[in-house]
Design a protein around this motif. Structure first.
Motif, PDB file in Angstrom:
ATOM      1  N   ASP A 118     -85.406 -50.270   8.343  1.00  0.00           N
ATOM      2  CA  ASP A 118     -86.146 -49.275   7.595  1.00  0.00           C
ATOM      3  C   ASP A 118     -87.240 -49.944   6.801  1.00  0.00           C
ATOM      4  O   ASP A 118     -87.087 -51.046   6.275  1.00  0.00           O
ATOM      5  N   THR A 119     -88.363 -49.250   6.705  1.00  0.00           N
ATOM      6  CA  THR A 119     -89.466 -49.756   5.908  1.00  0.00           C
ATOM      7  C   THR A 119     -89.177 -49.486   4.449  1.00  0.00           C
ATOM      8  O   THR A 119     -88.791 -48.387   4.064  1.00  0.00           O
ATOM      9  N   GLU A 133     -90.001 -57.283  11.320  1.00  0.00           N
ATOM     10  CA  GLU A 133     -91.316 -56.835  10.834  1.00  0.00           C
ATOM     11  C   GLU A 133     -91.213 -55.727   9.797  1.00  0.00           C
ATOM     12  O   GLU A 133     -91.913 -55.742   8.788  1.00  0.00           O
ATOM     13  N   ASN A 134     -90.360 -54.760  10.022  1.00  0.00           N
ATOM     14  CA  ASN A 134     -90.285 -53.598   9.131  1.00  0.00           C
ATOM     15  C   ASN A 134     -89.010 -53.553   8.310  1.00  0.00           C
ATOM     16  O   ASN A 134     -88.637 -52.501   7.800  1.00  0.00           O
TER      17      ASN A 134
END
Length: 409
Positions: free
Chosen positions: A7-8, A323-324
């Motif tokens: 999750d961002t 990345e996120n």
């Protein structure tokens, strides 16, 4: 592995510091406690599977029953299909319980305590359940007839390159050591060992380790087990039956390796397990390098542990896993940047193909399908290089090559 999940973090105006686990220091006791905690968390995810998926099916049923009766009557096969999905969930659950049965003793040097079957299993995170569903699809990719086309596109180029570099008629391939980091369920490493090479797979995910242990050590008959890997996909189905189609595994008997085969699997973080310099003749990475927090760490480790003259063969995309993810270090580099670093370390580029099309755990009947345009390369550590295991900044030869590169630029 290709799945990138997380999750961002919400933008609150104040950024949390990234946690780089290689720099996180724990006492040995605390590290052991955290590992035991993580181990049982993954066991619980396997045990929570049926409840989790049945809740999703129940939600679908509630929504269907909220429709006007005239609409429900138009879909006479909807509820019977949900009943079939429930039966498939139960079947998947039975396989998952077989996988984790007695797995607390699967590691030679670590014990995680005895299982308490009376312990109540609470809800697992969405992240862990998504990882478990992805693991179910790994059985298709690695150990089913349905995954053969995908294996041919991903694994065959690596295997053929190993055979080209170390031909059986020119060397004793039983003495050629091949390492497969990010081995997943172990099929690529198993195939290389079947050819006669000394091959070791490495994996850090408990989801993968539990599952590969089950296939490699406890499956003795072809297609003895059945999974329903697509039941979690409620969208993009052309036919209702596509969602509930079965896949049998394993398509070969994992116990059928030749008697003198040298095949093993190790558990642990690639960067922590492999530190001895000049050890491996060949390292083959498939959908692996983008699993790094910092891909330069992977490059440095591969450089150090390869023997002088050894080769690194890679195929995969750059779908960076962290990345996120909130509070996780993630350095996302282009292939151009990665290639530049590889050359600055001293590797010699021998083969490069910048467009190899392949899929990853693909549902071949889905109306939505992802196609990866992968990079394939072969690099060699120079035969006259004497590895000292140091970082680039401490290696005069490497510093010189970096300066020359910068001068040319």
């Amino acid at each position: 592995m290709a799945d990138s999940m997380g999750d961002t973090a919400p933008d609150t105006g104040q950024r949390e510091p990234y946690l780089y686990r290689e720099r996180t220091k724990c006492t040995p006791e605390e590290e052991a406690r955290l590992e035991r905690q993580h181990f049982w968390k993954i066991i619980d995810a396997f045990r929570y599977y049926r409840t989790h998926v049945q809740e999703r099916v129940n939600r679908t049923e509630r929504q269907f029953r909220s429709l006007p009766q005239k609409h429900q009557r138009l879909l006479s096969g909807f509820l019977p299909n949900l009943a079939k999905i429930r039966r498939c969930v139960d079947q998947n659950y039975e396989v998952l319980q077989a996988i984790v049965h007695n797995c607390i003793h699967m590691f030679e040097n670590i014990e995680y305590g005895e299982d308490d079957y009376t312990r109540k299993v609470g809800p697992s995170s969405t992240f862990d359940m998504d990882k478990l569903k992805s693991t179910i699809k790994q059985f298709v990719r690695d150990w089913s007839e349905a995954g053969k086309a995908e294996r041919d596109s991903c694994y065959t180029p690596l295997i053929e390159e190993i055979q080209r570099r170390f031909p059986a008629d020119q060397c004793d391939i039983s003495k050629v050591s091949v390492l497969i980091p990010g081995a997943g369920l172990g099929r690529l490493a198993w195939e290389i060992a079947r050819l006669g090479y000394a091959c070791q797979g490495n994996e850090w995910s408990f989801f993968m380790l539990f599952s590969s242990n089950f296939v490699l050590n406890r499956c003795e008959k072809e297609n003895a087990w059945t999974l329903y890997p697509w039941i979690h996909q409620f969208s993009n189905n052309k036919q209702s039956a596509d969602q509930t189609r079965a896949v049998s595994f394993p398509d070969v008997n994992p116990q059928s390796l030749p008697p003198n085969s040298n095949f093993s699997m190790t558990a642990g973080d690639f960067l922590e397990v492999y530190t001895d310099p000049d050890t491996w003749d060949c390292i083959a990475t498939c959908f692996f390098i983008d699993t790094a927090h910092n891909v330069l760490d992977y490059i440095e480790t591969i450089w150090n542990i390869l023997k002088p003259g050894g080769v690194w063969i890679n195929l995969g995309p750059l779908l960076y896993h962290f990345e996120n993810m909130a509070n996780e270090l993630s350095i996302e580099l282009s292939y151009e940047d990665i290639k530049g670093v590889i050359l600055k370390y001293g590797f010699q580029l021998e083969v490069e193909r910048d467009s190899v099309l392949t899929t990853y755990t693909e549902n071949d009947r889905s109306m939505l399908r992802y196609l990866y345009d992968c990079v394939f390369f072969v690099v060699r550590k120079p035969a006259d290089h004497l590895s000292n295991g140091t970082a680039p900044s401490k290696d005069p030869q490497l510093d010189t090559s970096v300066e020359k590169e910068e001068t040319v630029t």
